[in-house]
Design an enzyme around this catalytic site. Structure first.
Site, PDB file in Angstrom:
ATOM      1  CD  GLU A 143      -2.864   1.339   2.577  1.00 24.41           C
ATOM      2  OE1 GLU A 143      -3.553   1.851   2.856  1.00 24.41           O
ATOM      3  OE2 GLU A 143      -2.510   0.353   3.006  1.00 24.41           O
ATOM      4  CG  HIS A 238      -8.651   2.152   2.351  1.00 26.87           C
ATOM      5  ND1 HIS A 238      -9.070   3.219   1.510  1.00 26.87           N
ATOM      6  CD2 HIS A 238      -7.634   1.545   2.999  1.00 26.87           C
ATOM      7  CE1 HIS A 238      -7.313   3.597   1.561  1.00 26.87           C
ATOM      8  NE2 HIS A 238      -6.977   2.702   2.350  1.00 26.87           N
ATOM      9  NE  ARG A 249     -24.711  18.262 -12.079  1.00 30.16           N
ATOM     10  CZ  ARG A 249     -25.631  18.598 -11.393  1.00 30.16           C
ATOM     11  NH1 ARG A 249     -26.540  18.276 -10.810  1.00 30.16           N
ATOM     12  NH2 ARG A 249     -25.589  20.086 -10.245  1.00 30.16           N
ATOM     13  N   GLY A 280     -17.613   0.803  11.508  1.00 35.21           N
ATOM     14  CA  GLY A 280     -17.954   1.815  12.671  1.00 35.21           C
ATOM     15  C   GLY A 280     -17.469   3.183  12.847  1.00 35.21           C
ATOM     16  CG  ASP A 304      -6.105   0.327   7.228  1.00 36.75           C
ATOM     17  OD1 ASP A 304      -5.696  -0.197   6.778  1.00 36.75           O
ATOM     18  OD2 ASP A 304      -6.880   2.090   6.741  1.00 36.75           O
TER      19      ASP A 304
END
Length: 427
Positions: A143, A238, A249, A280, A304
């Protein structure tokens, strides 16, 4: 003298596989670590495990785990790599006890030396077939550092890079051997698609090396994200976090989970998988419900997770990777002096319980997001995340904790890895 059978029969429970629950027996061969057919002549002499009505699921797959049990995978001591290897093994054993039998150890944005030292340790290790090693690494998730400065989140901006020379930049940074070995150390890379040279890089990673490309940490527009998917990216890292908000839009990367087939590349015209942190904290329950409703076939729950995952860490301020500090308050983890989330502390099974609570889906449906769906994304669906004959006997026995309907949580009772029982809950 009679010898103990190598065949085990799981009976009197619910098999949860591919989104459905069914009452039937499952047979495994502990000598090969594989699931076997019920017609195998040896099943008549099988050792019986009575599930007593509990759930038998494939072992959980975690595709984004930065650390666990007090270990940060990106904290690599340059002068003591043996200590790092020992810590990784310790964390892997702790991860297994949480029901996660396979995972992608994640290395966050760091200098090249950190990756070069860590990758040989966190590379795939399933061929060793040693359940004492703990949860199996399926390869590293890198990452960083090819992410956007604008949406860097907790990643240090000093180390962020652009692939100025395309795929050569990737080879030079991670090391050619990490990409092109018979079993590459790297399984997945998170990339920002709008960076110069990135589309060509994604094509090369996907088609030349078979590396899974995931889009994230990016302010990319929907059109830029779509170009990344057409180039070969198959996942979003994520969802909602470290990307532009979804506007009616200007939907950004989030809008890709609802992309019309006509927008997608030539067959199979599949919308990307997406990681979803259902703790949460990272994502509101209502947004979890929306993503689930739009594209549940691509939903992959992840945590994560950090060194604080599965670790009784008191609230306070702690040193983190690259000499930065994080503040822990309950289950929340922030960079010191900011409201930037610095990763998760919730276990993967807790996220599964949250998904059930927030969406009303069945347990077998929720478990699919941490078994069959990530296995399909990782292209290992024949051996992982399934209970079909020939698959690895990576299994987890689950039950419901006591409490009302709103507070019930799935809990891990047993974990089996390659056909060997390696964890039993004692409390």
């Amino acid at each position: 003298m009679a010898t103990e059978s190598s065949i085990v029969r799981f009976t009197n429970g619910l098999l949860a596989c591919c989104g459905k629950a069914k009452r039937e027996d499952l047979f495994i061969d502990t000598s090969t670590g594989k699931i076997i057919d019920k017609t195998d002549p040896r099943v008549d002499k099988a050792l019986v495990v009575d599930l007593a009505g509990r759930i038998l699921s494939p072992g959980l797959l975690e595709v984004q785990l930065n650390g666990a049990k007090g270990v940060d995978f990106s904290d690599v001591p340059v002068d003591n790599i043996e200590s790092y290897a020992s810590s990784f093994r310790r964390a892997s054993r702790g991860i297994l006890e949480m029901g996660v039998t396979s995972f992608l150890p994640t290395l966050v944005t760091s200098d090249a030396q950190t990756y070069r030292l860590a990758l040989p340790i966190v590379r795939p290790n399933g061929s060793q077939r040693d359940h004492d090693l703990g949860a199996e690494s399926l390869g590293c998730h890198c990452e960083g550092p090819f992410l956007s400065r604008e949406r860097k989140g907790a990643h240090p901006s000093d180390f962020l890079l652009e692939p100025a020379n395309g795929i050569q930049s990737i080879r030079d940074f991670y090391g050619q051997e990490s990409l092109a070995a018979p079993i590459p150390a790297i399984r997945k890379i998170t990339l920002a698609p709008e960076l110069p040279g990135m589309l060509e890089t994604i094509r090369a990673l996907t088609h030349e090396y078979g590396i899974i490309c995931s889009l994230g940490h990016s302010p990319a527009t929907y059109e830029q994200g779509l170009a990344g998917v057409r180039a070969g990216a198959t996942m979003l890292t994520h969802l909602y976090n470290a990307m532009e908000p979804c506007l009616h839009r200007s939907p950004g990367l989030v809008g890709l989970i609802g992309a019309p087939e006509t927008d997608l590349a030539a067959p199979p015209r599949e919308r990307p998988f997406f990681g979803l942190i259902a703790d949460g904290i990272h994502v509101a329950p209502s947004c979890v419900r929306m993503a689930w409703a739009v594209h549940r076939e691509g939903c992959i729950l992840t945590t994560d997770g950090t060194a604080a995952t599965g670790f009784d860490l008191p609230d306070g301020t702690y040193e983190w990777t690259l000499q930065r500090k994080v503040v822990k308050k309950g289950e929340k983890l922030f960079l010191e002096g900011s409201d930037t989330i610095a990763g998760g502390t919730t276990t993967l099974l807790q996220c599964v319980s949250n998904l059930i609570r927030w969406t009303g889906c069945e347990a077998a449906e929720a478990l699919q997001t941490v078994t069959a769906t990530p296995a399909r994304m990782l292209r290992c669906e024949d051996t992982k995340g399934t209970l079909k004959v020939g698959a690895d006997a990576d299994l987890v026995v689950l039950s419901w904790s006591d409490g009302g309907n709103d507070s019930r949580e799935l809990q891990v009772d047993e974990v089996w890895k390659f056909g060997k029982r390696c964890f039993t809950r004692t409390d």
